[in-house]
Write a protein that holds these residues in place. Sequence first.
Motif, PDB file in Angstrom:
ATOM      1  N   ARG A   2      -1.758  -9.748  -5.908  1.00 22.15           N
ATOM      2  CA  ARG A   2      -0.671 -10.708  -5.727  1.00 22.15           C
ATOM      3  C   ARG A   2      -0.218 -10.251  -4.314  1.00 22.15           C
ATOM      4  NH1 ARG A   2       0.872  -9.349 -11.245  1.00 22.15           N
ATOM      5  NH2 ARG A   2       2.524  -7.999 -10.266  1.00 22.15           N
ATOM      6  N   ASN A   3      -0.161  -9.271  -4.032  1.00 20.26           N
ATOM      7  CA  ASN A   3       0.766  -8.693  -3.003  1.00 20.26           C
ATOM      8  C   ASN A   3      -0.020  -8.506  -1.626  1.00 20.26           C
ATOM      9  OD1 ASN A   3      -0.296  -5.929  -2.808  1.00 20.26           O
ATOM     10  ND2 ASN A   3       1.264  -5.218  -4.295  1.00 20.26           N
ATOM     11  N   GLN A   4      -1.184  -8.288  -1.608  1.00 20.70           N
ATOM     12  CA  GLN A   4      -2.156  -8.132  -0.476  1.00 20.70           C
ATOM     13  C   GLN A   4      -1.856  -9.136   0.766  1.00 20.70           C
ATOM     14  OE1 GLN A   4      -5.631  -7.237  -2.102  1.00 20.70           O
ATOM     15  NE2 GLN A   4      -6.220  -9.064  -2.728  1.00 20.70           N
ATOM     16  N   GLN A   5      -2.064 -10.315   0.403  1.00 19.16           N
ATOM     17  CA  GLN A   5      -1.949 -11.306   1.452  1.00 19.16           C
ATOM     18  C   GLN A   5      -0.496 -11.268   2.292  1.00 19.16           C
ATOM     19  OE1 GLN A   5      -4.200 -13.069   2.971  1.00 19.16           O
ATOM     20  NE2 GLN A   5      -2.587 -13.727   4.297  1.00 19.16           N
ATOM     21  N   PRO A   6       0.644 -11.218   1.388  1.00 18.84           N
ATOM     22  CA  PRO A   6       1.852 -11.175   2.058  1.00 18.84           C
ATOM     23  C   PRO A   6       2.000  -9.977   2.687  1.00 18.84           C
ATOM     24  CG  PRO A   6       2.064 -11.786  -0.206  1.00 18.84           C
ATOM     25  CD  PRO A   6       0.853 -11.526  -0.078  1.00 18.84           C
ATOM     26  N   ILE A   7       1.581  -8.895   2.281  1.00 17.79           N
ATOM     27  CA  ILE A   7       1.627  -7.509   3.091  1.00 17.79           C
ATOM     28  C   ILE A   7       0.747  -7.645   4.407  1.00 17.79           C
ATOM     29  CG2 ILE A   7       1.077  -5.026   3.070  1.00 17.79           C
ATOM     30  CD1 ILE A   7       1.562  -5.044   0.103  1.00 17.79           C
ATOM     31  N   ALA A   8      -0.321  -8.196   4.213  1.00 17.78           N
ATOM     32  CA  ALA A   8      -1.182  -8.457   5.591  1.00 17.78           C
ATOM     33  C   ALA A   8      -0.420  -9.202   6.544  1.00 17.78           C
ATOM     34  CB  ALA A   8      -2.492  -8.808   5.098  1.00 17.78           C
ATOM     35  N   GLU A   9       0.337 -10.498   6.171  1.00 15.55           N
ATOM     36  CA  GLU A   9       0.703 -11.071   7.106  1.00 15.55           C
ATOM     37  C   GLU A   9       1.812 -10.454   8.054  1.00 15.55           C
ATOM     38  OE1 GLU A   9       2.164 -14.273   4.884  1.00 15.55           O
ATOM     39  OE2 GLU A   9       0.199 -15.206   4.296  1.00 15.55           O
ATOM     40  N   VAL A  10       2.601  -9.413   7.318  1.00 13.08           N
ATOM     41  CA  VAL A  10       3.551  -8.442   8.034  1.00 13.08           C
ATOM     42  C   VAL A  10       2.917  -7.409   8.928  1.00 13.08           C
ATOM     43  CG1 VAL A  10       5.396  -6.927   7.730  1.00 13.08           C
ATOM     44  CG2 VAL A  10       5.453  -8.833   6.287  1.00 13.08           C
ATOM     45  N   LEU A  11       1.899  -6.607   8.317  1.00 16.60           N
ATOM     46  CA  LEU A  11       1.021  -5.746   8.872  1.00 16.60           C
ATOM     47  C   LEU A  11       0.413  -6.208  10.108  1.00 16.60           C
ATOM     48  CD1 LEU A  11      -0.840  -3.835   6.039  1.00 16.60           C
ATOM     49  CD2 LEU A  11       1.448  -3.147   7.158  1.00 16.60           C
TER      50      LEU A  11
END
Length: 217
Positions: free
Chosen positions: A30-39
């Motif tokens: 669930r969270n890896q794409q939203p995190i990747a966008e910030v990273l």
Amino acid sequence: MATNEHYDPSLYPHTSPVDADLPVSEACVRNQQPIAEVLAQELPAAGVVLELGSGTGQHGAFFSRRFPRLQWQPSELADRIAGINAWRAKARCHNFLPPLILDVAQDLWPIKQVDAVFSANLVHFIGWNKVRSMLGGVRRVLKKSGLAVFYGPFNYGGKFTSDGNRRLDQWLKQRDPESGIKHAEQFILAARREKLRLLKDIAMPANNRLLILQKYQ
């Protein structure tokens, strides 16, 4: 992180249905794409990123493919290393490095210097003593002006930000009374004692936050 039976092979192009026995955390999915966008906006273009508490290894597989110029260095307790290596074998990314055995509370870390540190859903699983030890370790290995990124739930103003976070905190304390969701203000203060200052506090889905700290000495 706990494993989960839900598995979406489309997220991992080098896997197949027979790989469904890989350790899988639904939270990671669930969270890896939203995190990747910030990273993508915050991490350096190149260098070594030390991931603390890598869990299943899914984040390493996901992020190393999306950031090919970054060397992604996972780390975990000894009993999680096999799962991380399984994801490395499936990801087949040259920049997804062999995992280090690391307890964030230990004094001597098996790495000398990194350009950035990343951790997801670790802070609330450990007690305050380990959090302080972890921040001290981050200060020791992080180069000057390097970033430390922490993802997960935090309390603000002494209050939970959702009923879901309150229930999560109760569950955490049942399994380990020392653990639980931390107050953001206390975490930031503890970080400043280790020469890590808050740069950004970003709201993320599902009542999570992403705190970006920078080493200033």
